[in-house]
Write an enzyme that holds these catalytic residues in place. Structure first.
Site, short mmCIF file in Angstrom:
data_model
loop_
_atom_site.label_atom_id
_atom_site.label_comp_id
_atom_site.label_asym_id
_atom_site.label_seq_id
_atom_site.Cartn_x
_atom_site.Cartn_y
_atom_site.Cartn_z
N ASP A 20 -6.18 0.80 0.30
CA ASP A 20 -6.95 1.43 2.05
C ASP A 20 -8.05 0.49 2.02
OD1 ASP A 20 -7.54 2.43 0.99
OD2 ASP A 20 -6.89 3.93 2.09
N LYS A 73 1.05 -1.21 0.45
CA LYS A 73 -0.15 -0.15 -0.03
C LYS A 73 0.49 0.83 -0.39
CE LYS A 73 -1.61 2.18 3.32
NZ LYS A 73 -2.40 2.61 5.15
#
Ligand code: SF4
Length: 239
Positions: free
Chosen positions: A167, A148
């Site tokens: 996310d 991420k």
């Protein structure tokens, strides 16, 4: 007289039903539908980007590490003074850990985050000549950096589309829009990379994050205000 009985043929054995090993393709990923979703996102969020304030790739990397389990607003408050006190990778790499912990404390999980921030900075100084690396492979070697964070840095700081940022907002919204049925971030990312054209990956990630924050909120999605409402058949819909 001999009575002849008809000879019964043995019944052919039933073939076992064939079980398909390929999972059913979700109707949500029909290319026409995906194009319509992307168009609606472009309409609502034509030029959104990362909400973490930064002046260079290094600051974005540190801010993203700090943003785990914390709001971007809180991170921006903390980094305003943090980057003034520690303006370079060297300064953060060799900071006093207890002092740094106090600076980072408002973002939560501050002991671990201090370790990650110092570890990543040290590696950047000692192994990457003080510059944030530009590949997924190298970024993933930095302490505290997973896909991420690496995708945020590559996409926002360098304009490199290596993947899709997944996310909590992207997880929720992409599942509600039936672009994926996976629950693990890595698998969700793979699904999104498959259905969204590569040139859209960077903007698309930010669009879903903004949509998740403003409209498709976790507890009570504001479906009345959602421009994707006609394309959405999520069970979480509030209209
Ligand atoms: S209609 Fe509701 S559930 Fe569907 S994407 Fe919009 S806000 Fe989310």
């Amino acid at each position: 007289m001999e009575i002849r009985r008809p000879v019964r043929k043995p019944k052919p054995k039933k073939k076992p039903a064939r079980v398909s090993r390929t999972p059913k393709k979700s109707p949500g990923t029909d290319p026409k539908r995906v194009r319509a979703i992307l168009a609606k996102l472009d309409e609502a969020y034509p030029s959104v980007t990362c909400a973490l304030e930064h002046r260079n790739p290094f600051e974005l990397l540190i801010a993203t590490i700090l943003s785990a389990q914390c709001t971007d607003v809180r991170v921006n408050e903390v980094t305003k003074t943090l980057f003034r006190k520690y303006p370079t990778p060297e300064a953060l790499a060799y900071a006093h850990p207890l002092e740094l912990q106090q600076e980072i404390r408002p973002t939560g999980f501050f002991r671990n985050k201090t370790k990650s921030v110092m570890g990543a900075s040290k590696k950047i100084v000692e192994e990457f000549s003080g510059a944030v690396p530009r590949t997924m492979e190298q970024l993933l070697t930095l302490p505290g950096v997973a896909r991420k964070t690496a995708n945020v840095v590559l996409g926002t700081a360098f304009g490199i589309a290596a993947g899709v940022v997944v996310d909590t907002h992207v997880q929720r919204v992409s599942r509600r829009l039936d672009l994926t049925r996976q629950t693990e971030p890595k698998k969700i990312e793979l699904d999104l990379m498959r259905v969204v054209p590569r040139e859209k990956w960077i903007l698309f990630s930010h669009q879903l994050i903004w949509h998740g924050r403003r409209v498709c909120q976790a507890r009570k999605p504001r479906c009345m205000e959602c421009n994707l409402e006609r394309l959405c058949y999520s069970k979480d819909k509030t209209v």
